[in-house]
Motif scaffolding. Structure first.
Motif, PDB file in Angstrom:
ATOM      1  N   LYS A 169      -4.070  -5.562  12.121  1.00  0.00           N
ATOM      2  CA  LYS A 169      -3.659  -5.824  10.741  1.00  0.00           C
ATOM      3  C   LYS A 169      -2.770  -7.067  10.716  1.00  0.00           C
ATOM      4  O   LYS A 169      -2.464  -7.666  11.740  1.00  0.00           O
ATOM      5  CB  LYS A 169      -2.880  -4.633  10.171  1.00  0.00           C
ATOM      6  N   ILE A 204       3.537  -7.692   2.490  1.00  0.00           N
ATOM      7  CA  ILE A 204       2.138  -7.314   2.316  1.00  0.00           C
ATOM      8  C   ILE A 204       1.540  -6.918   3.659  1.00  0.00           C
ATOM      9  O   ILE A 204       1.727  -7.609   4.660  1.00  0.00           O
ATOM     10  CB  ILE A 204       1.310  -8.472   1.733  1.00  0.00           C
ATOM     11  N   ALA A 255      -2.178  -6.442   5.181  1.00  0.00           N
ATOM     12  CA  ALA A 255      -3.558  -6.763   4.826  1.00  0.00           C
ATOM     13  C   ALA A 255      -4.417  -6.855   6.075  1.00  0.00           C
ATOM     14  O   ALA A 255      -3.931  -6.769   7.205  1.00  0.00           O
ATOM     15  CB  ALA A 255      -3.617  -8.066   4.032  1.00  0.00           C
ATOM     16  N   SER A 280      -2.508 -11.774   3.615  1.00  0.00           N
ATOM     17  CA  SER A 280      -1.145 -11.256   3.437  1.00  0.00           C
ATOM     18  C   SER A 280      -0.176 -12.378   3.084  1.00  0.00           C
ATOM     19  O   SER A 280       0.719 -12.194   2.251  1.00  0.00           O
ATOM     20  CB  SER A 280      -0.677 -10.518   4.690  1.00  0.00           C
ATOM     21  N   ALA A 321      -2.587  -6.720  -4.920  1.00  0.00           N
ATOM     22  CA  ALA A 321      -2.678  -6.250  -3.538  1.00  0.00           C
ATOM     23  C   ALA A 321      -3.800  -5.224  -3.391  1.00  0.00           C
ATOM     24  O   ALA A 321      -4.620  -5.304  -2.471  1.00  0.00           O
ATOM     25  CB  ALA A 321      -1.345  -5.655  -3.100  1.00  0.00           C
ATOM     26  N   ALA A 365      -4.963  -4.265   0.158  1.00  0.00           N
ATOM     27  CA  ALA A 365      -3.674  -4.472   0.828  1.00  0.00           C
ATOM     28  C   ALA A 365      -2.616  -3.511   0.293  1.00  0.00           C
ATOM     29  O   ALA A 365      -2.747  -2.964  -0.802  1.00  0.00           O
ATOM     30  CB  ALA A 365      -3.214  -5.908   0.649  1.00  0.00           C
TER      31      ALA A 365
END
Length: 315
Positions: free
Chosen positions: A237, A276, A278, A284, A303, A308
Motif C-alpha cells: 500500500k 491517505i 491508497a 495517495s 478518497a 482510498a
C-alpha cells in the motif's frame, strides 16, 4: 562495528549509493536528499550485493524523474513546455509524458482540487514566503488566469503537451514524490527485492512486509507533531500525509499553508492535515493535497471514489 552495519557501508561505498543509515534487524537502509526532502529505502534480503544493485537502480530512476519533472531546475524538461508560444505542442519524453498523464488523471478525478498547472500560484507563494508579503490583486489575478488542468492538452499519439493560454507553468510537487516512490518500489521488485519500503518525505510506498511480519509499521501524525494519531500495519500500500505542520508563512497575523487553493490563489488559512492510504503513492500523494483543500465530506468522497482511506484533522 557490527557485521551488518559494516556490510551496509561497504555496499554503499562500492556502488556509489546514498548514505547508509542504521539498518533494521536483518535488513538494509539507505538515505539521501532528493526533491527537497529525504528519501529512505529499507530492504530485506539475504544477498547484500543484490540489495545494493537494486537500490542503486531505484535511486537512479528517482534522479531521472527529478531531472525531468522538477520546477526548480531551470532547464528541466517540465519547464521547457512553457518556453514556446501557447498552442504549440511540445514533444516530451515517455518518462515525463507518463508522469503528466498520471497527474492530469488525478486532476480530473479530484475536479481540479489537485492541479498540476498550479505552478504560477506556487511560484507566487515562494515569492510571498521570501518577501513575507502577499501578491497584489493584479498579479494574483494574472496567475489565476494561467492555471487550470483543462488548459493542459496531452496527446498520447504524439507524446506532446500543449499549453493553451499564456504564462502557464507546471508544478508536480503534489504528486512527483509519490510517483518516484512507486517507480522505485517497482524497480526494487524487478531486481528481486520485493520486501522493501520507500519513504519520500510525507509519502511511504510499501511492498511485501519484512520477514515474519504482517506488514510495515507506519505512524500517522496529523496536528500534533509530538505524537502519532494512529499506528498502522500495512503491506503493498501507500500512505501520504499533507498539511501545514511545517510548511507555512504568517503574513499580517494570518497563517498561510504551502498548500495553495486554486480557487483563491492563496495558501490555505485553516489548520488542516490529511493522511491517505491508497493502492499507490501517486494516488495517495495527490489525494492528500486535494483532501486538505476540500471540505471534510468532499474529501471523504474523493478518497472513497479511488478506493482510498482518509484521516482528516482540523483545528
Amino acid at each position: 562495528m557490527p557485521t551488518r552495519r559494516r556490510t551496509l557501508l561497504l555496499i554503499a561505498a562500492a556502488l556509489g549509493l546514498p548514505r547508509a543509515g542504521a539498518a533494521p534487524e536483518g535488513g538494509y537502509r539507505f538515505q539521501r536528499g532528493l526533491m527537497g526532502t529525504r528519501f529512505m529505502v529499507t530492504c530485506y534480503h539475504e544477498e547484500g550485493e543484490l540489495v545494493g544493485k537494486a537500490v542503486a537502480a531505484a535511486f537512479a530512476e528517482a534522479d531521472r524523474i527529478n531531472e525531468a519533472a522538477s520546477d526548480y531546475i531551470a532547464d528541466s524538461e517540465l519547464l521547457s513546455i512553457g518556453k514556446v508560444p501557447p498552442g504549440t505542442p511540445v514533444r516530451v519524453s515517455p518518462l515525463l509524458f507518463g508522469l503528466l498523464e498520471e497527474a492530469w488523471a488525478q486532476a480530473e478525478k479530484t475536479g481540479g482540487l489537485f492541479d498540476p498547472t498550479v505552478g504560477p500560484l506556487t511560484r507566487l507563494w515562494r515569492e510571498s514566503r521570501r518577501r513575507k508579503a502577499l501578491p497584489d490583486a493584479a498579479t494574483l489575478a494574472k496567475a489565476k488566469a494561467a492555471i487550470g488542468w483543462k488548459k493542459l492538452v496531452l496527446d498520447p499519439a504524439e507524446s506532446t503537451a500543449t499549453f493553451t493560454v499564456p504564462d502557464m507553468r507546471l508544478d508536480l510537487g503534489g504528486i512527483a514524490k509519490g510517483q518516484a516512490a512507486d517507480r522505485m518500489l517497482a524497480i526494487l521488485g524487478k531486481h528481486g527485492v520485493p520486501c522493501s519500503s520507500v519513504t519520500a518525505g510525507g509519502d511511504v510506498r510499501m511492498g511485501d512486509p519484512p520477514p515474519g511480519k504482517e506488514g510495515w509499521n507506519i505512524g500517522v501524525r496529523n496536528r500534533d507533531v509530538d505524537r502519532n494519531a494512529a499506528e498502522l500495519v500495512l503491506r503493498n500500500k501507500a500512505v501520504s500525509t499533507s498539511g501545514d505542520l511545517r510548511q507555512f508563512i504568517e503574513i499580517g497575523g494570518v497563517r498561510y499553508s504551502h498548500i495553495v487553493d486554486p480557487a483563491t490563489g492563496l495558501g490555505l488559512t485553516r489548520p488542516v492535515s490529511a493522511t491517505i492510504i491508497a493502492v499507490n503513492a501517486a494516488t495517495s500523494d495527490a489525494l492528500a493535497t486535494a483532501c486538505c483543500i476540500a471540505d471534510r465530506e468532499t474529501g471523504r468522497k474523493l478518497a472513497a471514489a479511488q478506493g482510498a482511506e482518509v484521516f482528516l484533522a482540523e483545528g
